[in-house]
Design a protein around this motif. Structure first.
Motif, mmCIF file in Angstrom:
data_model
loop_
_atom_site.group_PDB
_atom_site.id
_atom_site.type_symbol
_atom_site.label_atom_id
_atom_site.label_comp_id
_atom_site.label_asym_id
_atom_site.label_seq_id
_atom_site.Cartn_x
_atom_site.Cartn_y
_atom_site.Cartn_z
ATOM 1 N N LEU A 164 54.398 36.676 57.275
ATOM 2 C CA LEU A 164 53.669 35.415 57.376
ATOM 3 C C LEU A 164 53.372 34.923 55.971
ATOM 4 C CD1 LEU A 164 52.235 33.310 59.154
ATOM 5 C CD2 LEU A 164 50.220 34.792 59.090
ATOM 6 N N VAL A 165 53.963 33.792 55.606
ATOM 7 C CA VAL A 165 53.806 33.246 54.269
ATOM 8 C C VAL A 165 52.728 32.171 54.290
ATOM 9 C CG1 VAL A 165 54.960 32.011 52.392
ATOM 10 C CG2 VAL A 165 56.225 33.719 53.730
ATOM 11 N N SER A 166 51.853 32.231 53.315
ATOM 12 C CA SER A 166 50.848 31.178 53.148
ATOM 13 C C SER A 166 50.862 30.731 51.693
ATOM 14 C CB SER A 166 49.463 31.669 53.565
ATOM 15 O OG SER A 166 49.066 32.749 52.758
ATOM 16 N N GLU A 167 50.408 29.503 51.508
ATOM 17 C CA GLU A 167 50.327 28.943 50.165
ATOM 18 C C GLU A 167 48.865 28.868 49.750
ATOM 19 O OE1 GLU A 167 52.186 25.122 50.744
ATOM 20 O OE2 GLU A 167 54.093 25.906 50.016
ATOM 21 N N TYR A 168 48.620 29.108 48.484
ATOM 22 C CA TYR A 168 47.257 28.953 47.978
ATOM 23 C C TYR A 168 47.211 27.789 46.987
ATOM 24 C CZ TYR A 168 48.963 31.706 43.981
ATOM 25 O OH TYR A 168 49.675 32.165 42.898
ATOM 26 N N GLU A 169 46.091 27.111 47.000
ATOM 27 C CA GLU A 169 45.832 26.055 46.023
ATOM 28 C C GLU A 169 45.441 26.742 44.716
ATOM 29 O OE1 GLU A 169 45.925 22.750 46.428
ATOM 30 O OE2 GLU A 169 46.122 22.573 48.602
ATOM 31 N N PRO A 170 46.085 26.403 43.610
ATOM 32 C CA PRO A 170 45.785 27.094 42.349
ATOM 33 C C PRO A 170 44.308 27.075 41.978
ATOM 34 C CG PRO A 170 47.660 25.632 42.089
ATOM 35 C CD PRO A 170 47.116 25.398 43.465
ATOM 36 N N GLU A 171 43.624 25.992 42.293
ATOM 37 C CA GLU A 171 42.207 25.894 41.917
ATOM 38 C C GLU A 171 41.294 26.661 42.875
ATOM 39 O OE1 GLU A 171 43.268 22.318 44.420
ATOM 40 O OE2 GLU A 171 44.174 23.273 42.692
ATOM 41 N N LYS A 172 41.864 27.224 43.942
ATOM 42 C CA LYS A 172 41.053 27.972 44.901
ATOM 43 C C LYS A 172 41.345 29.465 44.887
ATOM 44 C CE LYS A 172 39.683 24.210 47.469
ATOM 45 N NZ LYS A 172 39.339 23.657 48.697
ATOM 46 N N PHE A 173 42.205 29.893 44.007
ATOM 47 C CA PHE A 173 42.521 31.320 43.905
ATOM 48 C C PHE A 173 42.158 31.778 42.502
ATOM 49 C CE2 PHE A 173 46.104 34.697 43.803
ATOM 50 C CZ PHE A 173 45.212 35.684 44.120
ATOM 51 N N PHE A 174 41.143 32.598 42.427
ATOM 52 C CA PHE A 174 40.646 33.108 41.152
ATOM 53 C C PHE A 174 41.115 34.550 40.988
ATOM 54 C CE2 PHE A 174 37.887 29.812 42.671
ATOM 55 C CZ PHE A 174 37.651 29.032 41.552
ATOM 56 N N TYR A 175 41.755 34.838 39.881
ATOM 57 C CA TYR A 175 42.197 36.199 39.621
ATOM 58 C C TYR A 175 42.260 36.434 38.114
ATOM 59 C CZ TYR A 175 46.767 33.923 39.043
ATOM 60 O OH TYR A 175 47.793 33.100 38.658
ATOM 61 N N SER A 176 42.143 37.688 37.752
ATOM 62 C CA SER A 176 42.199 38.063 36.344
ATOM 63 C C SER A 176 43.642 37.988 35.864
ATOM 64 C CB SER A 176 41.678 39.482 36.154
ATOM 65 O OG SER A 176 41.908 39.896 34.829
ATOM 66 N N ARG A 177 43.842 37.283 34.798
ATOM 67 C CA ARG A 177 45.179 37.165 34.213
ATOM 68 C C ARG A 177 45.491 38.338 33.290
ATOM 69 N NH1 ARG A 177 47.203 32.234 35.685
ATOM 70 N NH2 ARG A 177 45.600 30.884 36.520
ATOM 71 N N SER A 178 44.525 39.272 33.172
ATOM 72 C CA SER A 178 44.767 40.403 32.272
ATOM 73 C C SER A 178 44.329 41.743 32.861
ATOM 74 C CB SER A 178 44.023 40.174 30.954
ATOM 75 O OG SER A 178 42.629 40.070 31.192
ATOM 76 N N PHE A 179 44.026 41.792 34.156
ATOM 77 C CA PHE A 179 43.582 43.039 34.789
ATOM 78 C C PHE A 179 44.593 44.154 34.537
ATOM 79 C CE2 PHE A 179 43.773 45.847 38.546
ATOM 80 C CZ PHE A 179 42.546 46.469 38.392
ATOM 81 N N ASN A 180 44.080 45.285 34.133
ATOM 82 C CA ASN A 180 44.865 46.498 33.892
ATOM 83 C C ASN A 180 45.921 46.307 32.805
ATOM 84 O OD1 ASN A 180 44.920 49.213 34.597
ATOM 85 N ND2 ASN A 180 46.667 48.943 35.965
ATOM 86 N N GLY A 181 45.670 45.329 31.902
ATOM 87 C CA GLY A 181 46.569 45.125 30.779
ATOM 88 C C GLY A 181 47.861 44.394 31.112
ATOM 89 N N ILE A 182 47.911 43.736 32.251
ATOM 90 C CA ILE A 182 49.117 43.006 32.652
ATOM 91 C C ILE A 182 48.852 41.511 32.514
ATOM 92 C CG2 ILE A 182 50.690 42.507 34.570
ATOM 93 C CD1 ILE A 182 50.012 45.348 35.621
ATOM 94 N N ALA A 183 49.698 40.813 31.771
ATOM 95 C CA ALA A 183 49.539 39.377 31.528
ATOM 96 C C ALA A 183 50.179 38.581 32.664
ATOM 97 C CB ALA A 183 50.175 39.004 30.192
ATOM 98 N N ARG A 184 49.342 38.053 33.560
ATOM 99 C CA ARG A 184 49.822 37.301 34.714
ATOM 100 C C ARG A 184 49.901 35.809 34.406
ATOM 101 N NH1 ARG A 184 46.669 41.305 35.942
ATOM 102 N NH2 ARG A 184 47.469 42.889 37.339
ATOM 103 N N SER A 185 50.801 35.130 35.107
ATOM 104 C CA SER A 185 50.961 33.682 34.916
ATOM 105 C C SER A 185 50.250 32.924 36.041
ATOM 106 C CB SER A 185 52.454 33.326 34.914
ATOM 107 O OG SER A 185 52.970 33.314 36.235
ATOM 108 N N ASP A 186 50.573 31.666 36.168
ATOM 109 C CA ASP A 186 50.012 30.832 37.234
ATOM 110 C C ASP A 186 50.719 31.049 38.569
ATOM 111 O OD1 ASP A 186 48.222 29.635 35.492
ATOM 112 O OD2 ASP A 186 49.575 27.970 35.038
ATOM 113 N N ASP A 187 51.769 31.857 38.607
ATOM 114 C CA ASP A 187 52.595 32.010 39.801
ATOM 115 C C ASP A 187 52.453 33.376 40.460
ATOM 116 O OD1 ASP A 187 53.752 29.430 39.708
ATOM 117 O OD2 ASP A 187 55.074 30.091 38.092
ATOM 118 N N LEU A 188 51.240 33.871 40.562
ATOM 119 C CA LEU A 188 51.013 35.173 41.176
ATOM 120 C C LEU A 188 51.469 35.164 42.642
ATOM 121 C CD1 LEU A 188 49.693 37.947 40.469
ATOM 122 C CD2 LEU A 188 47.639 37.092 41.568
#
Length: 134
Positions: free
Chosen positions: A42-66
């Motif tokens: 089941l695929v769902s889409e999230y609004e970027p402004e409604k999904f808060f996440y650490s872009r550096s958790f555990n030393g991993i550099a995440r982008s806007d496309d998690l």
């Protein structure tokens, strides 16, 4: 039978979504021996402004496309199988243009008694027997 929920950023191209779903599915088949016909994602889409996440958790550099992958499956896979599954998902999704840094996977394990996969039948009663619908 795993049940997968995949969350992608809103406006992700549908061809890319299909490649993500296929990559997850192929990893499940290869790494844990899931039958090919057990595709439930089941695929769902999230609004970027409604999904808060650490872009550096555990030393991993995440982008806007998690991409968030939640897998629910019957208990019993070894840690080695899970490691192989996570690696296969990362490899397959990388081929679909998703950075391995942007793949967040977590699992829920349960038992046959926690499932009904059709016809309102308690899965413990059928324990992987096939239906007669074709």
């Amino acid at each position: 039978m795993p049940f997968v929920r995949t969350s992608v950023r809103k406006d992700t191209d549908q061809a890319r979504v299909a490649a993500i779903v296929d990559g997850i599915h192929q990893a499940l088949v290869a790494a844990i021996g899931m039958p090919v016909d057990e595709l439930f994602n089941l695929v769902s889409e999230y609004e970027p402004e409604k999904f808060f996440y650490s872009r550096s958790f555990n030393g991993i550099a995440r982008s806007d496309d998690l991409v968030v992958i939640e897998i629910t499956l019957r208990r019993g896979r070894s840690d080695a199988m899970k490691r192989a599954l996570y690696a296969a998902i990362a490899e397959n999704l990388s081929a679909a243009g998703v950075s391995p840094k942007d793949i967040f996977i977590f699992m829920h394990e349960n038992d046959y008694s926690d499932w009904s996969v059709g016809n309102g039948v308690f899965a413990m009663s059928i324990v992987q027997q096939r239906g007669t619908d074709g």
